[in-house]
Design a protein around this motif. Sequence first.
Motif, PDB file in Angstrom:
ATOM      1  N   SER A 189       3.175  13.674  -5.467  1.00 51.74           N
ATOM      2  CA  SER A 189       3.224  13.910  -4.034  1.00 51.74           C
ATOM      3  C   SER A 189       4.105  15.107  -3.698  1.00 51.74           C
ATOM      4  O   SER A 189       5.195  15.273  -4.251  1.00 51.74           O
ATOM      5  N   LYS A 190       3.646  15.918  -2.768  1.00 52.97           N
ATOM      6  CA  LYS A 190       4.396  17.099  -2.359  1.00 52.97           C
ATOM      7  C   LYS A 190       5.776  16.708  -1.845  1.00 52.97           C
ATOM      8  O   LYS A 190       5.910  15.939  -0.892  1.00 52.97           O
ATOM      9  N   GLY A 191       6.816  17.244  -2.493  1.00 49.34           N
ATOM     10  CA  GLY A 191       8.176  16.994  -2.057  1.00 49.34           C
ATOM     11  C   GLY A 191       8.630  15.559  -2.226  1.00 49.34           C
ATOM     12  O   GLY A 191       9.670  15.171  -1.702  1.00 49.34           O
ATOM     13  N   GLY A 192       7.839  14.743  -2.953  1.00 53.92           N
ATOM     14  CA  GLY A 192       8.196  13.335  -3.099  1.00 53.92           C
ATOM     15  C   GLY A 192       7.928  12.502  -1.858  1.00 53.92           C
ATOM     16  O   GLY A 192       8.447  11.400  -1.717  1.00 53.92           O
ATOM     17  N   ARG A 193       7.104  13.030  -0.940  1.00 55.41           N
ATOM     18  CA  ARG A 193       6.801  12.285   0.293  1.00 55.41           C
ATOM     19  C   ARG A 193       6.026  11.021  -0.052  1.00 55.41           C
ATOM     20  O   ARG A 193       5.046  11.054  -0.803  1.00 55.41           O
ATOM     21  N   VAL A 194       6.454   9.894   0.500  1.00 53.53           N
ATOM     22  CA  VAL A 194       5.809   8.621   0.212  1.00 53.53           C
ATOM     23  C   VAL A 194       6.017   7.660   1.380  1.00 53.53           C
ATOM     24  O   VAL A 194       7.048   7.701   2.052  1.00 53.53           O
ATOM     25  N   ALA A 195       5.017   6.836   1.633  1.00 52.34           N
ATOM     26  CA  ALA A 195       5.149   5.755   2.611  1.00 52.34           C
ATOM     27  C   ALA A 195       4.647   4.479   1.964  1.00 52.34           C
ATOM     28  O   ALA A 195       3.726   4.498   1.134  1.00 52.34           O
TER      29      ALA A 195
ATOM     30  N   VAL B 232       0.862  -1.182   0.000  1.00 49.68           N
ATOM     31  CA  VAL B 232       0.000   0.000   0.000  1.00 49.68           C
ATOM     32  C   VAL B 232       0.899   1.233   0.000  1.00 49.68           C
ATOM     33  O   VAL B 232       1.804   1.344   0.833  1.00 49.68           O
ATOM     34  N   VAL B 233       0.658   2.140  -0.950  1.00 51.29           N
ATOM     35  CA  VAL B 233       1.534   3.290  -1.145  1.00 51.29           C
ATOM     36  C   VAL B 233       0.756   4.572  -0.846  1.00 51.29           C
ATOM     37  O   VAL B 233      -0.295   4.833  -1.449  1.00 51.29           O
ATOM     38  N   PHE B 234       1.282   5.378   0.077  1.00 49.41           N
ATOM     39  CA  PHE B 234       0.638   6.610   0.528  1.00 49.41           C
ATOM     40  C   PHE B 234       1.395   7.828   0.008  1.00 49.41           C
ATOM     41  O   PHE B 234       2.634   7.844   0.028  1.00 49.41           O
ATOM     42  N   ILE B 235       0.656   8.849  -0.423  1.00 45.66           N
ATOM     43  CA  ILE B 235       1.272  10.102  -0.851  1.00 45.66           C
ATOM     44  C   ILE B 235       0.434  11.285  -0.359  1.00 45.66           C
ATOM     45  O   ILE B 235      -0.627  11.100   0.246  1.00 45.66           O
ATOM     46  N   HIS B 236       0.948  12.495  -0.653  1.00 47.47           N
ATOM     47  CA  HIS B 236       0.223  13.728  -0.330  1.00 47.47           C
ATOM     48  C   HIS B 236       0.065  14.541  -1.607  1.00 47.47           C
ATOM     49  O   HIS B 236       1.046  15.025  -2.162  1.00 47.47           O
TER      50      HIS B 236
END
Length: 222
Positions: A103-109, A46-50
């Motif tokens: 995603s803002k700034g490349g933020r990812v989880a 599961v991949v999370f972004i903003h």
Amino acid sequence: MKKLSAVSLLLCLMLGCAQADESPSPAPNPTESIKRLDEALAVGDVVFIHVAPLPFRKVSEATQSWVNHVGIVTDVSGAEPVIAESAFPFSRTTVLSRFVARSKGGRVAVARLGQGLSETQRQALVRASERRMGILYDTGFNLKSRREFCSRFVREVLIDATGIAVGEPESFRTLLARNPDTRLGFWRVWYFGNIPWDRQTVTPASLYHSDKLQRVFDGFAS
């Protein structure tokens, strides 16, 4: 906050609006290259972004989380992992680099079920996501509608494939009461003056904090 017409809000959903980002600022986290991230992903992750569009930033504000969009990996056999997602205007697949670029700034989880997936479950997951391709996006975030939205899409794909439910459904009343500082002006406009307080929904933040998922990466992709 300046009130927007319904048409303007939908344009914001598709294109983003030039307003200050009101979501919580990302905390310092490790940085990893997209290539290294590619190599670590597995089907079912599961991949999370903003993402930037205004409605999603308001989701971040209401849930007090940087997370506001989520997808799930359905293929790692090609040049890049493929992410299945419910997005505007309909559910589709996107390669990882394009998904993270939004995603803002490349933020990812990245998070995965603790026990991993069997081959049978991986195949079932792919079929579950394929059945949901091309479904219109639900701008009402209704867990019981015939449409889809991102966190519902991922949750239901995992349930179909594994029987495991990630994230907790909750009413808008419960969700918004948990953050009493949430400014309701946007949501009143979004729902044409009548917030559906008892409607059940599920948020990206709820999936992000699920005890059924273990985070294997939480940082920035370069």
